[in-house]
Design a protein around this motif. Structure first.
Motif, PDB file in Angstrom:
ATOM      1  N   ARG A  27       0.922  -1.287   0.346  1.00  0.00           N
ATOM      2  CA  ARG A  27       0.220  -0.097   0.580  1.00  0.00           C
ATOM      3  C   ARG A  27       0.517   1.577  -0.426  1.00  0.00           C
ATOM      4  O   ARG A  27       0.180   2.745  -0.369  1.00  0.00           O
ATOM      5  N   ASP A  28       1.876   1.108   0.225  1.00  0.00           N
ATOM      6  CA  ASP A  28       2.875   2.109   0.339  1.00  0.00           C
ATOM      7  C   ASP A  28       3.661   2.577  -0.719  1.00  0.00           C
ATOM      8  O   ASP A  28       4.551   1.777  -1.378  1.00  0.00           O
ATOM      9  N   ALA A  29       2.854   3.391  -1.985  1.00  0.00           N
ATOM     10  CA  ALA A  29       3.572   3.375  -3.251  1.00  0.00           C
ATOM     11  C   ALA A  29       4.624   4.080  -3.775  1.00  0.00           C
ATOM     12  O   ALA A  29       5.165   3.923  -4.029  1.00  0.00           O
ATOM     13  N   GLU A  30       5.002   5.191  -2.761  1.00  0.00           N
ATOM     14  CA  GLU A  30       6.484   5.212  -2.573  1.00  0.00           C
ATOM     15  C   GLU A  30       7.767   4.442  -2.620  1.00  0.00           C
ATOM     16  O   GLU A  30       8.521   4.396  -2.866  1.00  0.00           O
ATOM     17  N   ALA A  31       7.592   3.607  -1.658  1.00  0.00           N
ATOM     18  CA  ALA A  31       8.814   2.750  -1.144  1.00  0.00           C
ATOM     19  C   ALA A  31       8.070   1.564  -1.723  1.00  0.00           C
ATOM     20  O   ALA A  31       9.517   0.751  -2.540  1.00  0.00           O
TER      21      ALA A  31
END
Length: 268
Positions: free
Chosen positions: A38-42
């Motif tokens: 769910r963490d797009a950047e990571a």
């Protein structure tokens, strides 16, 4: 099944912690990866690190696994690609809060992420896994085998996960689908750093633990070794496994020792 260069592996919670460690080891062993978080950047950053070596072997999808329609679209995208060999249900959350003080919404959230989402994703992927003779790997917890103070919701979710997939194992055994249940104890991963408190905000106190806190990398190697051996269950930590036996053989003694070791939870 054992892994090879044609193995297509989906890993949830792949942007950090154990999920990222599992992805790195799988990539080193030649798997083609579908990474979900769910963490797009990571997730984009971690996927790019692997893709820099071989972009053809890495795809990724930003997704909240509790979003049913989004989860269904993910399964449709994978089916359109034509193959899935390994599904790793790794994404999870926990809490540190006494049961009587915890808002029920915290329990609902933990159950949604740790039980409902992996069950629904697996059921959606079953046709693909049936076609490939694939494997479902579930990252459970020894907390699903024995009570741990301050983790009533997490223990419940992991116990439910274990029971569901042990039943499913028997039901799909004749369809060529394998199930590997993994039961870690305490790992140095963000799941505990991001634990929920009694009101759904961050937990205010440090976690208690027993035994040695292992690294995600240590755990990932053992998971893939167990998969390649065709194991059905993995209990990597001998100390915690013995504690689970103590719970079954002498539950009152276990409770006394647990209350002493996890006194911080009672004072929180």
């Amino acid at each position: 099944m054992s892994g090879n260069a044609d193995t297509v592996t989906l890993i949830t919670g792949a942007a950090s912690g154990l999920g990222w460690a599992l992805a790195q080891v799988a990539f080193q062993r030649g798997h083609r990866l579908i990474l979900v978080d769910r963490d797009a950047e990571a997730l984009a950053d971690k996927s790019a690190r692997l893709a820099a070596t071989d972009p053809q072997r890495v795809t990724y999808h930003t997704l909240d696994l509790t979003d049913g329609p989004a989860r269904d679209r993910l399964v449709d995208r994978i089916a359109a690609r034509g193959r899935l060999d390994v599904l790793i249900n790794n994404a999870g959350i926990t809490h540190r809060s006494l049961a009587a003080r915890t808002d029920p919404k915290v329990f609902h959230q933990v159950m949604a992420v740790d039980w409902e989402a992996p069950v629904a994703l697996t059921l959606g992927c079953l046709p693909l896994l049936r076609d490939s003779g694939g494997c479902v790997i579930n990252i459970g917890s020894m907390a699903g085998w024995m009570p741990v103070l301050g983790r009533a919701g997490y223990c419940s979710a992991k116990a439910a996960l274990a029971q569901f997939f042990e039943v499913l194992r028997g039901e799909v055994a004749d369809q060529g689908i394998d199930v590997l249940m993994v039961y870690p104890s305490f790992l140095a991963t963000p799941i505990e750093r991001n634990a929920l408190g009694h009101d759904g905000g961050p937990a205010a106190h440090a976690r208690s633990s027993v035994g040695r806190v292992r690294s995600a990398e240590w755990m990932a190697e053992r998971v893939w070794d167990a998969f390649e051996r065709g194991d059905k269950r993995l209990f990597p930590d001998r100390f915690t496994f013995l504690a689970s036996l103590l719970w079954r053989l002498a539950p009152d003694l276990y409770h006394r020792l647990m209350r002493r070791r996890f006194a911080t939870e009672l004072d929180s």
